[in-house]
Design a protein around this motif. Structure first.
Motif, PDB file in Angstrom:
ATOM      1  N   VAL A 189     -16.145  -4.018  -7.793  1.00 25.64           N
ATOM      2  CA  VAL A 189     -15.244  -4.785  -6.929  1.00 25.64           C
ATOM      3  C   VAL A 189     -13.871  -4.119  -6.810  1.00 25.64           C
ATOM      4  CG1 VAL A 189     -14.022  -6.993  -6.695  1.00 25.64           C
ATOM      5  CG2 VAL A 189     -16.409  -6.964  -7.428  1.00 25.64           C
ATOM      6  N   ALA A 190     -13.307  -3.708  -7.958  1.00 26.06           N
ATOM      7  CA  ALA A 190     -11.899  -3.299  -7.979  1.00 26.06           C
ATOM      8  C   ALA A 190     -11.658  -1.903  -7.391  1.00 26.06           C
ATOM      9  CB  ALA A 190     -11.386  -3.345  -9.421  1.00 26.06           C
ATOM     10  N   ILE A 210      -8.891   0.577  -0.621  1.00 24.44           N
ATOM     11  CA  ILE A 210      -8.571  -0.003   0.695  1.00 24.44           C
ATOM     12  C   ILE A 210      -7.136  -0.548   0.711  1.00 24.44           C
ATOM     13  CG2 ILE A 210      -9.133  -1.917   2.267  1.00 24.44           C
ATOM     14  CD1 ILE A 210     -12.075  -1.557   1.360  1.00 24.44           C
ATOM     15  N   LEU A 211      -6.780  -1.314  -0.330  1.00 26.41           N
ATOM     16  CA  LEU A 211      -5.445  -1.898  -0.371  1.00 26.41           C
ATOM     17  C   LEU A 211      -4.370  -0.825  -0.525  1.00 26.41           C
ATOM     18  CD1 LEU A 211      -6.009  -5.062  -2.631  1.00 26.41           C
ATOM     19  CD2 LEU A 211      -5.980  -4.904  -0.148  1.00 26.41           C
ATOM     20  N   GLY A 212      -4.671   0.236  -1.267  1.00 24.90           N
ATOM     21  CA  GLY A 212      -3.693   1.308  -1.425  1.00 24.90           C
ATOM     22  C   GLY A 212      -3.519   2.135  -0.165  1.00 24.90           C
ATOM     23  N   TRP A 213      -4.590   2.213   0.640  1.00 21.00           N
ATOM     24  CA  TRP A 213      -4.556   3.044   1.835  1.00 21.00           C
ATOM     25  C   TRP A 213      -3.912   2.315   3.022  1.00 21.00           C
ATOM     26  CZ3 TRP A 213      -4.680   7.918   2.876  1.00 21.00           C
ATOM     27  CH2 TRP A 213      -4.999   8.385   4.154  1.00 21.00           C
ATOM     28  N   TYR A 214      -4.235   1.020   3.150  1.00 18.76           N
ATOM     29  CA  TYR A 214      -3.690   0.239   4.263  1.00 18.76           C
ATOM     30  C   TYR A 214      -2.529  -0.621   3.757  1.00 18.76           C
ATOM     31  CZ  TYR A 214      -7.952   1.626   6.682  1.00 18.76           C
ATOM     32  OH  TYR A 214      -8.955   2.366   7.245  1.00 18.76           O
ATOM     33  N   GLU A 215      -1.309  -0.256   4.143  1.00 15.15           N
ATOM     34  CA  GLU A 215      -0.106  -0.909   3.627  1.00 15.15           C
ATOM     35  C   GLU A 215      -0.047  -2.391   4.010  1.00 15.15           C
ATOM     36  OE1 GLU A 215       3.443   1.119   4.671  1.00 15.15           O
ATOM     37  OE2 GLU A 215       4.747  -0.310   3.632  1.00 15.15           O
ATOM     38  N   THR A 216      -0.537  -2.717   5.214  1.00 15.22           N
ATOM     39  CA  THR A 216      -0.487  -4.117   5.673  1.00 15.22           C
ATOM     40  C   THR A 216      -1.348  -5.007   4.760  1.00 15.22           C
ATOM     41  OG1 THR A 216      -0.232  -3.352   7.943  1.00 15.22           O
ATOM     42  CG2 THR A 216      -0.863  -5.657   7.630  1.00 15.22           C
ATOM     43  N   THR A 221      -5.906   1.586  -9.492  1.00 16.39           N
ATOM     44  CA  THR A 221      -6.483   2.272  -8.326  1.00 16.39           C
ATOM     45  C   THR A 221      -5.507   2.265  -7.151  1.00 16.39           C
ATOM     46  OG1 THR A 221      -8.682   1.534  -9.026  1.00 16.39           O
ATOM     47  CG2 THR A 221      -8.486   2.360  -6.790  1.00 16.39           C
ATOM     48  N   ILE A 222      -4.890   1.112  -6.896  1.00 16.19           N
ATOM     49  CA  ILE A 222      -3.894   1.036  -5.806  1.00 16.19           C
ATOM     50  C   ILE A 222      -2.758   2.027  -6.058  1.00 16.19           C
ATOM     51  CG2 ILE A 222      -2.155  -0.455  -4.735  1.00 16.19           C
ATOM     52  CD1 ILE A 222      -4.022  -2.835  -5.279  1.00 16.19           C
ATOM     53  N   ASP A 223      -2.291   2.054  -7.304  1.00 14.16           N
ATOM     54  CA  ASP A 223      -1.197   2.968  -7.661  1.00 14.16           C
ATOM     55  C   ASP A 223      -1.625   4.423  -7.479  1.00 14.16           C
ATOM     56  OD1 ASP A 223       1.446   3.359  -8.670  1.00 14.16           O
ATOM     57  OD2 ASP A 223       0.560   4.034 -10.548  1.00 14.16           O
ATOM     58  N   GLY A 224      -2.868   4.739  -7.854  1.00 15.86           N
ATOM     59  CA  GLY A 224      -3.368   6.101  -7.705  1.00 15.86           C
ATOM     60  C   GLY A 224      -3.440   6.531  -6.250  1.00 15.86           C
ATOM     61  N   VAL A 225      -3.884   5.639  -5.373  1.00 17.24           N
ATOM     62  CA  VAL A 225      -3.954   5.970  -3.943  1.00 17.24           C
ATOM     63  C   VAL A 225      -2.554   6.228  -3.387  1.00 17.24           C
ATOM     64  CG1 VAL A 225      -4.562   5.081  -1.660  1.00 17.24           C
ATOM     65  CG2 VAL A 225      -6.082   4.663  -3.603  1.00 17.24           C
ATOM     66  N   LYS A 226      -1.606   5.405  -3.784  1.00 16.38           N
ATOM     67  CA  LYS A 226      -0.239   5.550  -3.268  1.00 16.38           C
ATOM     68  C   LYS A 226       0.432   6.829  -3.768  1.00 16.38           C
ATOM     69  CE  LYS A 226       0.784   0.665  -2.561  1.00 16.38           C
ATOM     70  NZ  LYS A 226       1.592  -0.493  -2.986  1.00 16.38           N
ATOM     71  N   ARG A 227      -0.013   7.332  -4.919  1.00 18.14           N
ATOM     72  CA  ARG A 227       0.593   8.538  -5.482  1.00 18.14           C
ATOM     73  C   ARG A 227      -0.081   9.822  -4.996  1.00 18.14           C
ATOM     74  NH1 ARG A 227       3.925   7.780  -9.995  1.00 18.14           N
ATOM     75  NH2 ARG A 227       4.113   5.601 -10.634  1.00 18.14           N
ATOM     76  N   THR A 228      -1.033   9.700  -4.088  1.00 19.58           N
ATOM     77  CA  THR A 228      -1.668  10.903  -3.536  1.00 19.58           C
ATOM     78  C   THR A 228      -0.624  11.740  -2.796  1.00 19.58           C
ATOM     79  OG1 THR A 228      -3.724   9.673  -3.234  1.00 19.58           O
ATOM     80  CG2 THR A 228      -3.507  11.729  -2.036  1.00 19.58           C
ATOM     81  N   ASP A 229      -0.664  13.041  -3.008  1.00 15.14           N
ATOM     82  CA  ASP A 229       0.330  13.945  -2.417  1.00 15.14           C
ATOM     83  C   ASP A 229       0.257  13.893  -0.888  1.00 15.14           C
ATOM     84  OD1 ASP A 229       2.045  15.962  -1.766  1.00 15.14           O
ATOM     85  OD2 ASP A 229       1.231  17.395  -3.225  1.00 15.14           O
TER      86      ASP A 229
END
Length: 247
Positions: free
Chosen positions: A75-76, A82-88, A139-147
């Motif tokens: 689930v997570a 998805i949540l990390g990629w789409y800011e809205t 996971t959300i934090d990891g997506v947001k920290r992608t270069d």
């Protein structure tokens, strides 16, 4: 020098074991019902091993832990990407995650019993609740920290969102996912034992609770030691995975 370093972590436990023996069996300063001696614990462990109960309760606990972690991961991890990629979507869900995340998993036990009854399902649900938010947030934090440079370079070369997510974001997020799972496993173990004390008929938590009611402190300590060993093994496994795969 290297051998000394390897034995260094065992020195303090050995000293504590000697002190434990001295104040119980050695000098009889503390009665058995307050703190069982190492010999009492060894005898309790031997009895539990020979009658098969230790294996039964340990395997039951591990099944619950693995089931809860797998369910939380399924689930997570996709939801976090998805949540990390789409800011809205991240903004839309941030408040509800912030509200639900600090709620202790143990407080969900009454609802888990009402919804799933006493047994495996209710315990797995509590473990899922305890584990899912740590994996999700990491996971959300990891997506947001992608270069961003890598993402912009891929977009310049014509990559679509799916390619970027699969080939750039996901590999970049994997270390954070593993860290989230590592934290989640620790929480899952605590949740498992707590849930088994109330909403289960077998497992290490159930064994500890039953032993305390039957006035068997040696068995209680055996259960605590086994939980600690399981925690060490999980931590060692995640640490080795991080060293060999990501860093």
């Amino acid at each position: 020098m290297e051998i000394k370093k390897k034995f260094l972590p065992f020195i303090l436990p050995a000293i504590l074991l000697i002190i434990w023996y001295l104040i119980t069996d050695g000098l009889h300063l503390i009665p058995y019902y307050i703190l069982p001696s190492p010999l009492n614990v060894f005898n309790a462990a031997w009895t539990l091993i020979t009658n098969g109960k230790l294996f039964m309760h340990t395997s039951s606990t591990l099944i619950k832990v693995f089931s809860g972690i797998i369910l939380a991961s399924v689930v997570a991890i996709p939801l976090g990407i998805i949540l990390g990629w789409y800011e809205t979507l991240d903004r839309l869900s941030s408040l509800i995650i912030s509200i639900l995340r600090p709620i202790p998993p143990i407080s969900w036990i009454p609802f888990s019993i009402l919804w799933f009854g006493i047994g495996l399902s209710s315990a797995v649900f509590v473990i899922f609740i305890g584990c899912v938010f740590s994996v999700l947030v990491y996971t959300i934090d990891g997506v947001k920290r992608t270069d961003n440079v890598l993402i912009e370079a891929a977009q310049t070369l014509g990559a679509n969102n799916w390619d970027i997510l699969l080939k750039i974001v996901l590999p970049s997020t994997l270390p954070y996912i593993v860290s989230g799972l590592k934290v989640g496993v620790s929480i899952a173990l605590m949740c498992t034992v707590s849930a088994e004390m109330i909403a289960s008929s077998r497992g290490l938590g159930y064994m500890i609770l039953t032993a305390s009611q039957l006035f068997q402190p040696g068995t209680v300590v055996v259960g605590m030691i086994v939980i600690g060993i399981i925690g060490i093994l999980f931590d060692y496994g995640f640490r080795k995975a991080q060293e060999r795969i990501f860093w």
